[in-house]
Design an enzyme around this catalytic site. Structure first.
Site, mmCIF file in Angstrom:
data_model
loop_
_atom_site.group_PDB
_atom_site.id
_atom_site.type_symbol
_atom_site.label_atom_id
_atom_site.label_comp_id
_atom_site.label_asym_id
_atom_site.label_seq_id
_atom_site.Cartn_x
_atom_site.Cartn_y
_atom_site.Cartn_z
ATOM 1 N N ASP A 65 38.856 27.901 45.976
ATOM 2 C CA ASP A 65 37.702 27.015 45.849
ATOM 3 C C ASP A 65 37.905 25.961 44.765
ATOM 4 O O ASP A 65 37.716 24.766 44.991
ATOM 5 C CB ASP A 65 36.441 27.826 45.532
ATOM 6 N N ARG A 125 29.296 35.307 32.806
ATOM 7 C CA ARG A 125 28.953 33.919 33.126
ATOM 8 C C ARG A 125 28.429 33.109 31.934
ATOM 9 O O ARG A 125 28.814 31.953 31.770
ATOM 10 C CB ARG A 125 27.960 33.880 34.289
ATOM 11 N N ASP A 136 25.567 33.181 40.704
ATOM 12 C CA ASP A 136 26.299 32.498 39.641
ATOM 13 C C ASP A 136 25.853 31.059 39.419
ATOM 14 O O ASP A 136 25.887 30.557 38.297
ATOM 15 C CB ASP A 136 27.805 32.542 39.921
ATOM 16 N N SER A 159 36.442 38.793 48.636
ATOM 17 C CA SER A 159 36.065 37.965 47.490
ATOM 18 C C SER A 159 36.009 38.891 46.279
ATOM 19 O O SER A 159 35.283 39.886 46.278
ATOM 20 C CB SER A 159 34.702 37.311 47.721
#
Length: 405
Positions: free
Chosen positions: A18, A100, A129, A181
């Site tokens: 990505d 995060r 996220d 993932s």
């Protein structure tokens, strides 16, 4: 190509499919802007970090910063949450959620350093996220613009992303065969997608990365001694180490015994249910050790309050409100409760299970004299009658009122 008034963007870069596609996409769609890649090392696979700077530059980045935040992650983000006992929906140890805000803060630091006017993440429009990154940036750098490609571009599949990179002659190690993932850091690794997309499918061996299948774990149990000071793990088997080193050590020990596996369906903040397999071996051991010392030290009301703090903190962290006043307030309360949570616990690891066998604390409220089932000279049993009469007084009055009717 549109002119968005953005000249330099700092991207949360991982080197994966990505974010490799995001770099050229930003340059093509944001007026030829500069893209600065920022990789935050929070303990992910060392192989993922090899050559990551060169990879970012080959994708079109102007610069690439690699920030080593492993110690900071465990000491300033994981340990504070552990003090509260937070478990999201009863089982998730918040591995992705805690990472995060740290990544978001690191990007703001780099943006300030290079004079960027925008920040960018590769989170999808379906997940948590995007909320975590953007909420953190709103609190830390509201003057910076935010770019979220997954909410803008028309690349909707892994195949499309691979074709996009191939057309631009940008190399990638990604392939269609990589069906899962995954998110990995020092605290945990998560696996989603593939066979896990149907909750009726049992996870196969490929769904687990770090830990041995508990059924194939050693037949001999192993004991580990964990030392706790003010609600924080400070030593393993008598050896004092940094928070990150304590976790690394416990990850290795726990993984070989199949510790810390969970397979859950959770409620995402955006309203979607998702299914994932999480592995948190060292964290599971740490949690068991902390709770063991708490059982000795915290009185009934304090323990109840700590449980309430943990429940509230689990939602605050999961929802990306790390830099909100509420999180700081909860943390202050947890730190106060943890002041006397000092002690040592001996835990047994066996085929996926962690059991506290021995525990001691200089601040223990446990008294053998009072707790014994044998004869004692410190407790007068007759005192209990008056206590029970007062404790149940409202029930007694209510019942007497009923009799008068």
């Amino acid at each position: 190509m549109q002119n968005h008034g953005i000249k330099k963007i700092v991207l949360a870069y991982s080197g994966g499919l990505d974010t490799s596609a995001i770099i050229p996409w930003l340059k093509e769609n944001y007026g030829g802007c500069e893209v600065v890649a920022c990789v935050v090392d929070i303990g992910q696979d060392r192989e993922d970090l090899k050559g990551v700077e060169q990879k970012a530059l080959r994708s079109g980045a102007t610069e690439c910063y690699v920030v080593d935040a492993r110690e900071e992650f465990i000491s300033d983000y994981v340990y504070p949450v552990l003090q509260t006992g937070a478990l999201y929906e009863g089982s998730y140890l918040l591995g992705t959620s805690m990472a995060r805000p740290l990544i978001a803060k690191a990007l703001v630091d780099v943006a300030n350093k290079v004079g960027a006017d925008a920040l960018c993440h590769g989170a999808t429009g379906k997940g948590n996220d995007q909320v975590r990154f953007e909420s953190a940036w709103a609190a830390l750098a509201p003057h910076l613009k935010v770019v979220a490609p997954w909410r803008e571009w028309d690349l909707r599949s892994r195949e499309a992303l691979l074709d996009y990179l191939k057309e631009r002659d940008i190399p990638t190690t990604a392939s269609l065969e990589k069906i899962y993932s995954r998110d990995e850091n020092a605290w945990h690794i998560s696996t989603e997608g593939g066979v896990l997309e149907s909750p009726w499918n049992a996870p196969n061996k490929d769904c687990w990365v770090w830990t041995v299948d508990p059924k194939e774990a050693p037949d001999q149990a192993e004991q580990v001694t964990v030392t706790v000071k003010q609600g924080k793990v400070v030593a393993v088997n008598g050896e004092t180490m940094t928070p990150f080193q304590c976790l690394e050590t416990l990850n290795k020990i726990g993984s070989k015994h199949g510790i810390g596996r969970i397979d859950i369906v959770e409620n995402r903040l955006v309203g979607i249910k998702s299914r994932g397999c999480y592995e948190t071996p060292g964290g599971t051991i740490m949690m068991a050790a902390l709770r063991g010392v708490e059982q000795l030290v915290l009185d009934r009301d304090s323990f109840k309050w700590r449980e309430q703090l943990g429940l509230e903190m689990s939602y605050v962290v999961y929802d990306g409100r790390w830099f909100a006043p509420l999180r700081k307030s909860l943390q202050a309360s947890a730190e106060s409760l943890a002041e006397e949570v000092n002690g040592e616990v001996v835990l047994e690891l066996y085929k996926g299970q962690v059991t506290a066998l021995q525990k001691k604390s200089p601040n223990s409220l446990y008294s053998e004299e009072f707790a014994t089932f044998g004869e004692d000279e410190v407790y007068d049993h007759s005192h209990a009658g008056g206590f029970i009469r007062l404790f149940s007084l409202s029930s007694r009055i209510r019942a007497l009122n009923e009799l008068k009717k």
